[in-house]
Design a protein around this motif. Structure first.
Motif, mmCIF file in Angstrom:
data_model
loop_
_atom_site.group_PDB
_atom_site.id
_atom_site.type_symbol
_atom_site.label_atom_id
_atom_site.label_comp_id
_atom_site.label_asym_id
_atom_site.label_seq_id
_atom_site.Cartn_x
_atom_site.Cartn_y
_atom_site.Cartn_z
ATOM 1 N N ASP A 1 61.449 -12.563 36.084
ATOM 2 C CA ASP A 1 60.539 -13.314 36.938
ATOM 3 C C ASP A 1 61.055 -14.735 37.155
ATOM 4 N N PRO A 2 60.737 -15.320 38.312
ATOM 5 C CA PRO A 2 61.139 -16.712 38.544
ATOM 6 C C PRO A 2 60.616 -17.612 37.423
ATOM 7 N N GLY A 3 61.454 -18.536 37.008
ATOM 8 C CA GLY A 3 61.071 -19.443 35.935
ATOM 9 C C GLY A 3 61.425 -18.939 34.552
ATOM 10 N N GLN A 4 61.811 -17.671 34.450
ATOM 11 C CA GLN A 4 62.215 -17.114 33.160
ATOM 12 C C GLN A 4 63.734 -16.975 33.142
ATOM 13 N N ASP A 5 64.308 -17.108 31.957
ATOM 14 C CA ASP A 5 65.743 -16.902 31.811
ATOM 15 C C ASP A 5 66.074 -15.437 32.025
ATOM 16 N N ALA A 6 67.265 -15.205 32.567
ATOM 17 C CA ALA A 6 67.741 -13.832 32.733
ATOM 18 C C ALA A 6 67.954 -13.205 31.358
ATOM 19 N N LEU A 7 67.825 -11.903 31.296
ATOM 20 C CA LEU A 7 68.038 -11.149 30.060
ATOM 21 C C LEU A 7 69.475 -10.643 30.066
ATOM 22 N N VAL A 8 70.317 -11.207 29.211
ATOM 23 C CA VAL A 8 71.720 -10.791 29.152
ATOM 24 C C VAL A 8 71.813 -9.427 28.487
ATOM 25 N N VAL A 9 72.461 -8.503 29.180
ATOM 26 C CA VAL A 9 72.684 -7.155 28.666
ATOM 27 C C VAL A 9 73.927 -7.141 27.788
ATOM 28 N N ALA A 10 75.014 -7.762 28.264
ATOM 29 C CA ALA A 10 76.272 -7.778 27.514
ATOM 30 C C ALA A 10 77.212 -8.829 28.065
ATOM 31 N N TYR A 11 78.029 -9.371 27.184
ATOM 32 C CA TYR A 11 79.112 -10.280 27.550
ATOM 33 C C TYR A 11 80.429 -9.521 27.492
ATOM 34 N N LEU A 12 81.329 -9.843 28.381
ATOM 35 C CA LEU A 12 82.663 -9.252 28.366
ATOM 36 C C LEU A 12 83.464 -9.899 27.246
ATOM 37 N N ALA A 13 83.917 -9.082 26.312
ATOM 38 C CA ALA A 13 84.650 -9.585 25.150
ATOM 39 C C ALA A 13 86.124 -9.206 25.240
ATOM 40 N N GLY A 14 86.950 -10.033 24.658
ATOM 41 C CA GLY A 14 88.355 -9.702 24.497
ATOM 42 C C GLY A 14 89.234 -9.867 25.720
ATOM 43 N N GLU A 15 88.727 -10.474 26.775
ATOM 44 C CA GLU A 15 89.503 -10.607 28.001
ATOM 45 C C GLU A 15 89.754 -12.057 28.386
#
Length: 136
Positions: free
Chosen positions: A76-90
């Motif tokens: 929702d607007p005003g809320q932080d995005a929910l991170v699913v995953a970060y790209l690692a090792g690249e």
């Protein structure tokens, strides 16, 4: 215009080209992308794919010079995005094809990525400009 390595115009040109290259690899149209250079360089790509765990929410691919790429769920607007995953090792400026594989693997559940950012920033703007130079 200041074209010294590490200057905002130099980083901006490289980041613009890099974002275009990643968008092409991921299949995102140019109008669904943006980037900004302020105290931190960041980029956004709106994904057309959905994630089965949150099928009612849009997905985005976000990048920062501090943490690299992450797939996140728009909330929702005003809320932080929910991170699913970060790209690692690249690294913080991975090849566009590696980013595309990461997105596909996360969305299809074949790879979860890292739940936390994996590279705290150690590079300055000069080094970032060097990494982005080939995309300028």
């Amino acid at each position: 215009m200041d074209d010294r390595p590490g200057s905002v115009p130099t980083v901006s040109r490289g980041l613009a080209g890099y974002v275009r290259a990643v968008a092409d690899a991921v299949g995102v149209p140019a109008e669904a992308t943006s980037f900004e250079i302020s105290d931190t360089a960041t980029a956004y790509l709106g994904l057309t794919r959905r994630w089965s765990a949150r099928p009612g929410n849009d997905l985005m691919l976000v990048w920062s010079e501090r943490h690299g790429w992450a797939v996140a769920v728009e909330t929702d607007p005003g809320q932080d995005a929910l991170v699913v995953a970060y790209l690692a090792g690249e690294g913080v400026v991975p090849e566009p094809a590696a980013v595309a594989r990461f997105v596909t693997d996360v969305v299809t559940g074949r790879r979860s990525g890292s739940p936390r950012p994996v590279f705290p920033t150690t590079a300055g703007r000069h080094e970032l400009a060097e990494r982005l130079a080939r995309y300028a």
